[in-house]
Design an enzyme around this catalytic site. Sequence first.
Site, short mmCIF file in Angstrom:
data_model
loop_
_atom_site.label_atom_id
_atom_site.label_comp_id
_atom_site.label_asym_id
_atom_site.label_seq_id
_atom_site.Cartn_x
_atom_site.Cartn_y
_atom_site.Cartn_z
N LYS A 137 0.83 -1.35 0.10
CA LYS A 137 -0.13 0.04 -0.13
C LYS A 137 0.88 1.42 0.02
O LYS A 137 1.70 1.41 0.75
CB LYS A 137 -0.80 0.09 1.27
CG LYS A 137 -1.78 0.94 1.52
CD LYS A 137 -3.33 0.80 0.90
CE LYS A 137 -4.03 2.15 0.87
NZ LYS A 137 -3.86 2.82 -0.72
N GLN B 226 7.13 4.09 4.13
CA GLN B 226 5.77 3.55 3.92
C GLN B 226 5.74 2.39 4.89
O GLN B 226 4.83 2.22 5.36
CB GLN B 226 5.45 3.56 2.79
CG GLN B 226 3.64 3.34 2.47
CD GLN B 226 3.14 4.84 2.46
OE1 GLN B 226 3.60 5.72 1.71
NE2 GLN B 226 2.13 4.92 2.98
N LYS C 239 5.55 3.32 8.34
CA LYS C 239 4.26 4.23 8.77
C LYS C 239 3.04 3.39 8.85
O LYS C 239 2.19 3.34 9.43
CB LYS C 239 4.11 5.32 7.55
CG LYS C 239 2.76 6.23 7.73
CD LYS C 239 2.47 7.06 6.31
CE LYS C 239 3.91 7.93 6.11
NZ LYS C 239 3.62 8.64 4.78
N LYS D 2 5.27 2.13 -3.09
CA LYS D 2 5.42 3.36 -3.49
C LYS D 2 5.35 3.38 -5.26
O LYS D 2 5.99 2.57 -5.75
CB LYS D 2 6.43 4.49 -3.03
CG LYS D 2 5.99 6.00 -2.96
CD LYS D 2 4.94 6.32 -1.97
CE LYS D 2 4.43 7.88 -2.18
NZ LYS D 2 3.59 8.22 -1.08
N ASP E 124 -0.44 11.00 -4.34
CA ASP E 124 0.58 11.61 -3.92
C ASP E 124 0.79 12.79 -4.73
O ASP E 124 -0.17 13.25 -5.24
CB ASP E 124 1.65 10.48 -3.76
CG ASP E 124 2.87 11.20 -2.79
OD1 ASP E 124 2.65 10.99 -1.86
OD2 ASP E 124 3.94 11.65 -3.42
N SER F 154 -7.11 5.56 4.20
CA SER F 154 -7.06 4.76 2.89
C SER F 154 -7.58 3.13 3.34
O SER F 154 -8.25 2.41 2.69
CB SER F 154 -5.91 4.46 2.28
OG SER F 154 -5.80 5.65 1.22
P1 NDP Z 1 0.06 17.94 -3.98
O1 NDP Z 1 0.52 17.54 -5.32
O2 NDP Z 1 -1.16 18.04 -3.64
O3 NDP Z 1 0.84 19.24 -3.40
C1 NDP Z 1 2.16 19.30 -3.39
C2 NDP Z 1 2.69 20.82 -2.87
O4 NDP Z 1 4.04 20.79 -2.76
C3 NDP Z 1 2.18 21.91 -3.85
O5 NDP Z 1 2.29 22.98 -3.19
C4 NDP Z 1 3.68 21.77 -4.68
O6 NDP Z 1 3.82 23.07 -5.24
C5 NDP Z 1 4.73 21.97 -3.65
N1 NDP Z 1 5.92 21.13 -4.09
C6 NDP Z 1 6.03 20.08 -4.92
N2 NDP Z 1 7.38 19.80 -5.02
C7 NDP Z 1 7.91 21.13 -4.62
C8 NDP Z 1 9.38 21.24 -4.62
N3 NDP Z 1 10.28 20.75 -5.22
N4 NDP Z 1 9.67 22.53 -3.81
C9 NDP Z 1 8.56 23.45 -3.21
N5 NDP Z 1 7.41 22.82 -3.47
C10 NDP Z 1 6.98 21.79 -3.99
O7 NDP Z 1 0.73 16.75 -2.99
P2 NDP Z 1 0.20 16.36 -1.57
O8 NDP Z 1 -0.07 17.56 -0.81
O9 NDP Z 1 -0.55 15.12 -1.68
O10 NDP Z 1 1.62 15.84 -0.98
C11 NDP Z 1 2.67 16.68 -0.25
C12 NDP Z 1 3.38 15.85 0.41
O11 NDP Z 1 2.85 15.06 1.81
C13 NDP Z 1 4.51 14.78 -0.17
O12 NDP Z 1 5.66 14.63 0.49
C14 NDP Z 1 3.61 13.30 0.08
O13 NDP Z 1 4.49 12.25 -0.42
C15 NDP Z 1 3.12 13.76 1.42
N6 NDP Z 1 1.86 12.89 1.87
C16 NDP Z 1 0.88 13.05 1.11
C17 NDP Z 1 -0.12 12.21 1.37
C18 NDP Z 1 -1.48 12.36 0.86
O14 NDP Z 1 -2.63 11.70 1.50
N7 NDP Z 1 -1.83 13.09 -0.17
C19 NDP Z 1 -0.33 11.19 2.50
C20 NDP Z 1 1.18 11.36 3.42
C21 NDP Z 1 2.06 12.24 2.81
P3 NDP Z 1 3.38 23.58 -6.78
O15 NDP Z 1 1.90 23.50 -6.72
O16 NDP Z 1 4.22 24.54 -7.40
O17 NDP Z 1 3.82 22.09 -7.62
#
Ligand code: NDP
Length: 448
Positions: free
Chosen positions: A93, A114, A117, A129, A169, A380
């Site tokens: 997962k 993961q 976690k 992943k 993600d 999930s």
């Molecule tokens: P999204 O794609 O919804 O959002 C990602 C955000 O991070 C955007 O604001 C993006 O900006 C920014 N970002 C991405 N890459 C960079 C970078 N290199 N430098 C600065 N900002 C960056 O992703 P999520 O919110 O789903 O995921 C965010 C984090 O949380 C990740 O690490 C993910 O693995 C983790 N996570 C997510 C889960 C989930 O349920 N979604 C669960 C557990 C962990 P921009 O819009 O400019 O791309």
Amino acid sequence: MKNDELSLDIILDSLKKRDPHQEEFHQAVSEVFQWIIPFAKTQKKYNKLTLFEQLTEPERIIQFKVPWTDDNGETKINRGWRVQFNGAIGPYKGGIRFHPGVTISVLKFLAFEQCFKNSLTGLQMGGAKGGSDFDPKGKSDAEILQFCQSFMTELHHYIGPEIDIPAGDIGVGSREVAYLFGQYRRLTHRFNGTLTGKGISFGGSKLRPEATGFGLIYFTEMMLQEKDDSLDGAKVLISGSGNVAQYACMKALELGAEVLSMSDSGGYIYVENGLTKEQLEQIMELKNERSGRLKEAPELFDCEYHEGKPWGIEADVALPCATQNELNGEEAGKLVNNGIRCVAEGANMPCTPEAIKYFHETETLYAPGKASNAGGVAVSGLEMAQNHQFTSWTEEKIDEKLREMMQQIHRTCAKNGKTDSGYINYEKGAAIAGFRRLADAILMQGGF
Ligand code: NDP
């Protein structure tokens, strides 16, 4: 590994020799094992180098070509992967990431994290992943659909409700999960819970989109409560403005916090008196409906926009919710000097090892993502349970279960991470607790 004495150096040397360019993966292994190895050495059943070899070797890595056609009729080629890291405690997962920075090293680090976690949640889920180096930015809806269909055309051979259950993600939100699910259904002639994060109308769980951000805030509140502190009235810095950041901001506002910042890969907004609920809704509309950039936010409401990251602002709590290694040692120093009392990771591995070391040295409350962002995968898990029973639970029931799971993870981390001075080392607590369940399952299954 020739020398059979358990040590972090031996393990890292061996990993670096085998896969010299996988820096993110080495970093993740080092961060987790630095706490587990001293503990394992005190327990005969865990004091085995082979057990740690097991934990660092993915069970399976699938790599495939993803051809797709852009709106001009030109064929493009991307790479797709699925890393099925460890399935000892349940079917694999973990999310799927579409981002140009995706490499096998990034996916191995994410899948490795993961495993721990998922173990912490107490649910039956192994660690995986997947993703692609495809950049969804600037792509039309038709191009995204094409890409998702091509990606799933390969991936569907390797997943299933009792095999591997992907989710979203970075770059993979509800739209992409729906496209992926539609193609899975067409190819397999099966309607089942193979993906989570689905739309409510086709088997998705209520509160799944909110779960990571809400769970992060529940966890942060529990950390603060240990110090008779709370989020009510606290000034909070959030980085990112995607799924995790948006719902973390929403729940923080509900609990009375003042959220001073959000960011994207271009820069950050600073709102001196804290974002309002209406302003957050405007950001959500900008990012989710219009694929906009935060630099447009000052045209929507009163705020400052700056390039860079928000870590220089004075505040009480910092929640990095964007991406890996987005908060370094120097920035950690600035945060602590500016009065930060608590840092909880919404993203996976957003703090560098130097930053984390500094938080421990200054006894600043710090929670690693594998604990504080586990709410997403936990819900999930609830989505999988609902799909198996062909049922749908109420939002209240899921919220209650999410809180209970975050509480249980917090309790476990606190128990395993309490130091002599009374400081809770959540990083150590999460690593040891996640390890024990996983290692026991591996050992009981004959070491495989
Ligand atoms: P999204 O794609 O919804 O959002 C990602 C955000 O991070 C955007 O604001 C993006 O900006 C920014 N970002 C991405 N890459 C960079 C970078 N290199 N430098 C600065 N900002 C960056 O992703 P999520 O919110 O789903 O995921 C965010 C984090 O949380 C990740 O690490 C993910 O693995 C983790 N996570 C997510 C889960 C989930 O349920 N979604 C669960 C557990 C962990 P921009 O819009 O400019 O791309």
